[in-house]
Design an enzyme around this catalytic site. Structure first.
Site, PDB file in Angstrom:
ATOM      1  N   GLU A 144      -2.135  -4.676   4.122  1.00 47.61           N
ATOM      2  CA  GLU A 144      -0.915  -3.932   4.444  1.00 47.61           C
ATOM      3  C   GLU A 144      -1.048  -2.441   4.118  1.00 47.61           C
ATOM      4  O   GLU A 144      -0.323  -1.907   3.269  1.00 47.61           O
ATOM      5  CB  GLU A 144       0.292  -4.517   3.711  1.00 47.61           C
ATOM      6  CG  GLU A 144       0.691  -5.879   4.209  1.00 47.61           C
ATOM      7  CD  GLU A 144       2.064  -6.322   3.708  1.00 47.61           C
ATOM      8  OE1 GLU A 144       2.557  -5.768   2.712  1.00 47.61           O
ATOM      9  OE2 GLU A 144       2.635  -7.240   4.319  1.00 47.61           O
ATOM     10  N   GLU A 300       0.947 -13.475   7.250  1.00 44.22           N
ATOM     11  CA  GLU A 300       1.791 -13.801   6.096  1.00 44.22           C
ATOM     12  C   GLU A 300       3.213 -14.070   6.566  1.00 44.22           C
ATOM     13  O   GLU A 300       3.742 -13.364   7.425  1.00 44.22           O
ATOM     14  CB  GLU A 300       1.895 -12.616   5.128  1.00 44.22           C
ATOM     15  CG  GLU A 300       0.673 -12.311   4.328  1.00 44.22           C
ATOM     16  CD  GLU A 300       0.949 -11.167   3.354  1.00 44.22           C
ATOM     17  OE1 GLU A 300       2.111 -10.932   2.980  1.00 44.22           O
ATOM     18  OE2 GLU A 300      -0.020 -10.487   2.988  1.00 44.22           O
TER      19      GLU A 300
HETATM   20  C1  GLA Z   1       3.305  -8.414   1.395  1.00 45.96           C
HETATM   21  C2  GLA Z   1       1.977  -8.463   0.691  1.00 45.96           C
HETATM   22  C3  GLA Z   1       1.779  -9.695  -0.127  1.00 45.96           C
HETATM   23  C4  GLA Z   1       3.059 -10.060  -0.852  1.00 45.96           C
HETATM   24  C5  GLA Z   1       4.175 -10.207   0.141  1.00 45.96           C
HETATM   25  C6  GLA Z   1       5.477 -10.636  -0.495  1.00 45.96           C
HETATM   26  O1  GLA Z   1       3.310  -8.996   2.620  1.00 45.96           O
HETATM   27  O2  GLA Z   1       0.880  -8.319   1.559  1.00 45.96           O
HETATM   28  O3  GLA Z   1       0.742  -9.441  -1.056  1.00 45.96           O
HETATM   29  O4  GLA Z   1       3.367  -9.077  -1.775  1.00 45.96           O
HETATM   30  O5  GLA Z   1       4.398  -8.974   0.737  1.00 45.96           O
HETATM   31  O6  GLA Z   1       6.518 -10.776   0.436  1.00 45.96           O
END
Ligand code: GLA
Length: 664
Positions: A144, A300
């Site tokens: 991210e 995710e």
């Molecule tokens: C992001 C991050 C993860 C986690 C999620 C929680 O997507 O990439 O590591 O922190 O948020 O919602």
């Protein structure tokens, strides 16, 4: 090819005894892919230059023995404390000059040569060690990018910004021209005098802001590129990704998507927000569009609640499944979660996992098993495509520009786009997102919400689309500036003045007055009148439009604007170019969308769906998904994949999903 199923696996949070349980449970749950190592830098390199891979070797070997493929991270997402202790200059600095310290995550300046050097060394060590590991399926670069620190204002960043500007403009004269520095005595003598847009007395130079947005996206992309280059050299043939975040303002994903082998995305719709299924669908369609229809991965999502809203609603029964199918229907070839086992310590211990604190005798785990079992039967969908004849133009330059301060009104670019998207979604019309310069020949309807900043090439492309037979709809606040944030004078709209047959004399945004300053109540929204839209409210925007060539289809009904055009249509070439000078509210927007799709000859996947139900065709399959809390029936002919029976309608429980093979 399977639909991948799995999620972030952070074994370093657990003892080794737990790992064997993890693998057994993963097999039970139908898990086929684990993302490993995302936050492992401190454990993999506990002291500078000393790597400890033994534990990761064992984890990967166990996963492999258990038949689980690995999306292996380069582990550079969060530097360990030793790094910023020894090299504090790596710590990022905010616009207000505040340095951000360790104790959280992602505390690095994207331009820092020290961070980049140490990240490259770590990535090299990992890729060299695991390039031939039999569990390896995919490389996961960083994580991210820009999620928390998307830009840095430190001295190192300032210098990098100058280098970027010099490369872009060449000469200080060209730079001064582009930045409009004749205004407010801002003329620069040399690049050394330029800074990032740090805290300043009042309104900042708009081109400085825009270039800093572009620079900041590019700097993060450079970090990605450096790691991706290492992976491609040392581990050729293994695909590379980095996880995106839907409509994420700081990173121009059109540019980023060209650099990954497969788009992956993280999705956290709010289970408590009834609009979130439509918004989530829009984000998924963006992901499919970024590489022009290529299947992508949902990297995710949460099995239930997150931990970072003010109130964190859990997903209701079946909601996780319904949203997972939404992604599959909209082009995902993988459904993954954050994270495998719910943490017991750290800032995310209240974030759901596939294995909850309460264990496996839980609704969440049963749903995990159920979905794993179902996706294992859906191989046939992997690799197939969604075909859309309607496109919405989405453009990061416009997003950055329209949301600057010192504009005629505060406007949310994405909410503006969403207003149009939501009406198409309700009518099960497939939508792609496109850049304004993309080849539009595959579409019959193109909607252009507030393309605030438009290059000449973009304008010509949209003009050609309409002339060559397309139905083009352009909304207010389009082609207001060029790529340097300079006004397009003479009635705005540039080349599209001709296309649309209109020009704009003055803006009259429906902004509420500044209550603090005046104590005046907000003005009521304005109404528009027409046969097509009825007498209905309009929101956000109004303006004085002249329509010398276009047919006027709606007018403003009251106040100073009474009688002025609100909606126009111009027959141009073999197509039609529509202009809307406001945001029709409620059902009026729906009526306009119906007219546009009728004119263009676009059809939804099904004729009518109950509120909250979506229908999407992907390849030979049609997915019907009920996001609402009410049961619903949808008329659709085909063979129900679950039962093998020929049907003419499907009945859906709340959060229910039906998959049909249908003739297209
Ligand atoms: C992001 C991050 C993860 C986690 C999620 C929680 O997507 O990439 O590591 O922190 O948020 O919602």
């Amino acid at each position: 090819m399977p639909i991948w199923y799995g999620g972030d696996y952070n074994p370093e949070q657990w003892t080794e005894e737990t790992w064997d349980d993890d693998i057994r449970l993963m097999q039970r749950g139908g898990i086929s892919m684990a993302t490993v190592g995302v936050f492992s830098w401190a454990k993999l390199e506990p002291r500078e230059g000393e790597f400890e891979f033994g534990w990761l070797d064992r984890v990967l070997d166990k996963l492999h023995a258990g038949g689980i493929r690995v999306d292996l991270a380069t582990a550079t997402a969060s530097p360990p404390p030793w790094l910023t202790h020894r090299y504090p200059e790596v710590l990022p600095v905010t616009e207000n000059g505040i340095r951000l310290y360790p104790g959280s995550r992602q505390q690095y300046c994207p331009s820092s040569p020290v961070y980049r050097r140490l990240a490259a060394r770590l990535a090299t060590a990992i890729v060299e060690r695991y390039k031939d590991h039999p569990a390896l399926e995919l490389w996961h670069i960083n994580n991210e990018y820009g999620c928390h620190v998307s830009r840095c204002y430190c001295d190192v960043s300032a210098e990098a910004f100058r280098v970027w500007l010099q490369a872009k403009y060449g000469t200080i004269a060209a730079f001064n021209e582009a930045w409009g520095t004749a205004f407010w005595s801002q003329r620069y003598g040399e690049f050394a005098e330029v800074y990032p847009p740090r805290a300043a007395p009042t309104l900042k130079n708009p081109t400085q802001l825009l270039d800093f947005d572009r620079f900041s996206s590019d700097e993060l992309l450079e970090c990605y590129r450096a790691e991706a280059a290492i992976v491609r050299e040392v581990s050729p043939g293994v695909p590379v990704t980095t996880n995106f975040m839907g409509f994420f303002k700081p990173a121009d994903y059109w540019k980023w998507a060209a650099e990954v082998d497969v788009v992956s995305d993280d999705a956290y719709p709010d289970p408590a927000d009834p609009r979130s299924p439509a918004y989530a669908a829009m984000e998924r369609d963006l992901m499919r569009s970024l590489r022009h229809g290529q299947p992508w991965l949902l990297m995710e999502q949460a099995s239930s609640a997150v931990n970072w809203r003010k109130r964190n609603a859990p997903k209701g029964p079946g909601q996780q499944r319904a949203l997972s199918y939404q992604s599959v229907a909209r082009g995902a070839d993988g459904i993954l979660f954050f994270q495998w086992r719910q943490s017991v310590a750290g800032a995310e211990k209240f974030h759901s996992g596939l294995v909850p604190h309460a264990g496996t005798d839980t609704r969440v785990w049963r749903e995990v098993e159920q979905l794993g079992g179902e996706l294992a039967q859906l191989d046939r969908v992997a690799g197939s495509r969604v075909l859309a004849k309607t496109a919405i133009v989405f453009d990061w330059d416009s997003w950055w520009s329209i949301e600057q301060t010192a504009t005629p009104a505060e406007i949310s670019y994405v909410q503006n786009v969403f207003a149009w998207y939501a009406e198409l979604w309700r009518r099960t019309v497939a939508v792609d997102f496109v850049r304004p310069i993309d080849d539009l020949s595959g579409y019959v309807l193109v909607i252009v919400p507030s393309l605030f900043a438009a290059t000449g090439a973009a304008q010509k492309n949209l003009d050609a689309f309409a002339r060559e037979g397309g139905t083009l709809l352009v909304t207010y606040q389009s082609v207001i500036t060029d790529e340097n944030a300079h006004i397009t004078p003479g009635g705005y709209l540039g080349v599209l003045r001709e296309t649309l047959g209109v020009w704009i004399e003055e803006f009259a945004p429906l902004a509420a007055p500044d209550l603090e300053a005046t104590g005046v109540r907000p003005a009521p929204d304005i109404r528009v009148e027409s046969e097509l839209l009825g007498s209905s409210d309009a929101e956000i925007w109004a303006e004085y439009v002249h329509a010398p060539d276009a047919e006027v289809l709606a007018i403003f009904a009251e106040g100073a604007l009474a009688g002025w055009p609100a909606l126009t249509r111009n027959a141009v070439g073999s197509g039609a170019a529509w202009y809307v000078a406001t945001q029709p509210a409620g059902e009026a927007l729906g009526r306009l969308v119906v007219r546009l799709i009728d004119d263009a000859g676009v059809f939804g996947v099904v004729d009518i769906v109950p509120e909250g139900v979506e229908a999407v065709r992907r390849g030979e399959l049609t997915f019907v998904i009920n996001h609402s809390m009410a049961s619903g029936v949808v008329a659709l002919q085909g063979m129900d994949l679950a039962t093998g029976a020929a049907v003419t309608e499907v009945s859906l429980e709340p959060q229910g999903v039906a998959i049909l093979t249908t003739a297209s």
